[in-house]
Design a protein around this motif. Structure first.
Motif, mmCIF file in Angstrom:
data_model
loop_
_atom_site.group_PDB
_atom_site.id
_atom_site.type_symbol
_atom_site.label_atom_id
_atom_site.label_comp_id
_atom_site.label_asym_id
_atom_site.label_seq_id
_atom_site.Cartn_x
_atom_site.Cartn_y
_atom_site.Cartn_z
ATOM 1 N N LYS A 63 0.843 -1.192 0.000
ATOM 2 C CA LYS A 63 0.000 0.000 0.000
ATOM 3 C C LYS A 63 0.881 1.246 0.000
ATOM 4 O O LYS A 63 1.686 1.448 0.896
ATOM 5 C CB LYS A 63 -0.908 -0.005 1.235
ATOM 6 C CG LYS A 63 -1.876 1.179 1.288
ATOM 7 C CD LYS A 63 -2.826 0.984 2.445
ATOM 8 C CE LYS A 63 -3.784 2.162 2.535
ATOM 9 N NZ LYS A 63 -3.161 3.399 2.938
ATOM 10 N N HIS A 80 -6.755 8.521 -3.990
ATOM 11 C CA HIS A 80 -6.380 8.318 -2.595
ATOM 12 C C HIS A 80 -6.922 9.424 -1.695
ATOM 13 O O HIS A 80 -7.392 9.173 -0.590
ATOM 14 C CB HIS A 80 -4.853 8.268 -2.468
ATOM 15 C CG HIS A 80 -4.248 6.957 -2.848
ATOM 16 N ND1 HIS A 80 -4.738 5.752 -2.408
ATOM 17 C CD2 HIS A 80 -3.171 6.669 -3.627
ATOM 18 C CE1 HIS A 80 -3.993 4.764 -2.890
ATOM 19 N NE2 HIS A 80 -3.037 5.299 -3.640
ATOM 20 N N CYS A 83 -5.705 9.219 3.695
ATOM 21 C CA CYS A 83 -5.326 8.510 2.479
ATOM 22 C C CYS A 83 -6.193 7.270 2.353
ATOM 23 O O CYS A 83 -6.117 6.367 3.172
ATOM 24 C CB CYS A 83 -3.859 8.125 2.535
ATOM 25 S SG CYS A 83 -3.274 7.360 1.022
ATOM 26 N N GLN A 84 -7.042 7.250 1.333
ATOM 27 C CA GLN A 84 -7.930 6.128 1.114
ATOM 28 C C GLN A 84 -7.224 5.043 0.314
ATOM 29 O O GLN A 84 -6.473 5.333 -0.613
ATOM 30 C CB GLN A 84 -9.182 6.577 0.362
ATOM 31 C CG GLN A 84 -9.941 7.710 1.020
ATOM 32 C CD GLN A 84 -11.108 8.161 0.179
ATOM 33 O OE1 GLN A 84 -11.609 7.428 -0.660
ATOM 34 N NE2 GLN A 84 -11.557 9.383 0.410
ATOM 35 N N GLU A 85 -7.499 3.787 0.679
ATOM 36 C CA GLU A 85 -6.956 2.677 -0.102
ATOM 37 C C GLU A 85 -7.723 2.583 -1.406
ATOM 38 O O GLU A 85 -8.943 2.737 -1.441
ATOM 39 C CB GLU A 85 -7.074 1.376 0.685
ATOM 40 C CG GLU A 85 -6.377 0.213 0.018
ATOM 41 C CD GLU A 85 -6.293 -0.999 0.915
ATOM 42 O OE1 GLU A 85 -5.751 -2.011 0.471
ATOM 43 O OE2 GLU A 85 -6.774 -0.919 2.060
ATOM 44 N N SER A 86 -7.036 2.339 -2.495
ATOM 45 C CA SER A 86 -7.696 2.316 -3.800
ATOM 46 C C SER A 86 -6.966 1.376 -4.745
ATOM 47 O O SER A 86 -5.824 1.621 -5.120
ATOM 48 C CB SER A 86 -7.755 3.723 -4.404
ATOM 49 O OG SER A 86 -8.218 3.667 -5.735
ATOM 50 N N CYS A 142 0.593 5.377 -0.438
ATOM 51 C CA CYS A 142 -0.312 6.521 -0.502
ATOM 52 C C CYS A 142 0.353 7.632 -1.300
ATOM 53 O O CYS A 142 1.303 8.243 -0.836
ATOM 54 C CB CYS A 142 -0.651 7.007 0.904
ATOM 55 S SG CYS A 142 -1.770 8.406 0.905
#
Length: 451
Positions: free
Chosen positions: A210, A231, A330-333, A212
């Protein structure tokens, strides 16, 4: 810019025309043109006016799918699209009543190609000047650089090569796969599409750590910007493109649709010295990220997607100047991971000799999301999980290794760049692509016989 009243500026988007008009002083605006206070007219095409010939337009017998017709390798031919007749007629009339033509297409291969087509189809055979600017900010257009358009002939030739190469590989692969599968409905395939499917397969097998991108200190090209916006705010790649286009046309950032991640030293120094207004409508007062520069002096409120794009750019600018960036979740994508993979083709190439060319990108900045959409519409991949379906795996399994290897895409990208630089002629490129397509069809026929 001082210009006589009979000067005509041609560009390829309405927003570009308005941005140029604001810089040169708008007098009147209509649905078809901007007239500046100096009397200069600015016309646009609203996108591409040309399309590639269909197989049946090359030869009537190519309308049908027949194994004996493959490979199909004609020389490139293009014609105006049906919806462009009015625009072309208007531009042709304008060209007949002017003595000076300025090419103001977007500063890339596509913009060069599109406006060159306008000039050619409009029947102009006189000299053309090319306006060079990385942004539409009035300060950057106050003393624009004008050079002979002929100097950029090879950029348009390279774009023609890219378009025709994509068409040749796509039309032949699609027909061969459809015939091999004994299907009535054509199976889509393509130079970018097939490699993108292979990236999706590899990512589903080997999940990346992962990362970011809204905190990674790297320069922003378009793919990294799209990943960062996913993100940071969950903004889709398509919405990021539209927001970046709007910011560029408003003079807020420099040209965003690029795979370049190097800093222009002259622009860096100039914008570094500009004062930042106290009423900046977005939190942050930093300076630059990669080739996308924050232009100061604008005075409108930003839309939510525009704010996300600008925040990502300013977060990167903070790192360029060793300043603390604005805190952001920070979004996981998985989609962001895919866009990062497309930005670093060398990481996925099968040849270790290509691993150092990590910055070669899969697809063009504007077309990646539409290619991905075609994959979903064909039923080749699940939209939410980004994993290939059984149908997608079967189709990919029929394709020769070279057609799905990111390294092959990189080699063709290098060849197209060689056309642009003049080290490879367009004729030599076409010979190579014709030979490659013939080899692809031969490999597929051998595999069919083996089965």
């Amino acid at each position: 810019m001082e210009a006589p009243e009979d000067t005509l500026i041609l560009t390829n988007t309405p927003g570009m025309a308005m941005g140029l008009g604001r810089a040169f002083g708008i007098k009147t605006v209509s649905d078809s043109q901007v007239i500046t206070r100096k009397g200069t007219r600015i016309l646009w095409s609203k996108g591409s006016i040309m399309r590639h010939y269909t197989p049946g337009e090359y030869r009537p017998k190519w309308k049908n799918y027949r194994l004996t017709d493959l490979p199909i390798t004609p020389d490139p031919k293009f014609k105006p699209i049906s919806g462009a007749r009015e625009s072309l007629a208007r531009i042709k009339t304008a060209l007949q009543s002017t003595s000076r033509v300025i090419h103001a297409g977007t500063p890339d291969h596509s913009g060069q190609y599109l406006v060159n087509n306008l000039i050619h189809e409009g029947g102009w055979d006189g000299p053309v000047e090319r306006l060079l600017t990385h942004s539409l900010h009035p300060a950057d257009l106050a003393s624009p650089t004008l050079v002979p358009n002929e100097s950029f002939k090879r950029l348009a030739e390279a774009e023609t090569c890219r378009i025709h190469a994509d068409w040749l590989i796509g039309i032949n692969l699609s027909r061969m796969l459809t015939l091999m599968a004994n299907q009535d409905t054509p199976l889509p395939a393509g130079r970018v599409m097939t490699v993108l499917m292979e990236l999706m397969r590899l990512l589903s097998r080997d999940k990346p750590q992962k990362v970011c991108t809204c905190t990674k200190p790297a320069l922003l090209d378009t793919a990294h910007l799209q990943a960062a916006c996913l993100h940071l705010g969950g903004t889709s790649p398509e919405k990021t493109i539209l927001a970046a286009q709007s910011l560029y046309e408003s003079g807020i950032i420099s040209y965003p649709f690029t795979d370049q991640n190097t800093v222009n030293a002259d622009l860096w120094e100039r914008h570094r010295q500009q004062p930042v207004p106290e009423d900046l409508p977005v939190s942050g007062k930093n300076l630059q990220s990669g080739i996308m520069l924050l232009q100061t002096g604008y005075g409108r409120r930003l839309k939510p997607d525009e704010e996300t794009v600008l925040r990502c750019i300013m977060n990167q600018e903070s790192r360029a100047w060793h300043l603390p960036p604005k805190a952001a979740s920070c979004q996981e994508s998985s989609l962001a991971d895919l866009y990062l993979a497309m930005a670093h083709a060398g990481d996925w190439a099968k040849s270790p000799d290509l691993a150092h060319q990590k910055d070669v990108q899969i697809g063009t900045a504007r077309a990646r999301h539409s290619t991905l959409e075609r994959i979903f519409e064909a039923g080749y991949a699940e939209r939410h999980s980004l994993t290939l379906t059984d149908k997608g795996l079967k189709a990919l399994g029929m394709v020769p290794e070279s057609a799905k290897d990111p390294g092959t895409f990189m080699l063709w990208d290098t060849a197209i760049a060689s056309v642009a630089s003049g080290t490879l002629s367009s004729h030599q490129f076409m010979q190579r692509i014709h030979g490659y397509v013939a080899d692809l069809m031969d490999a597929l026929q051998r595999s069919k016989k083996a089965c």
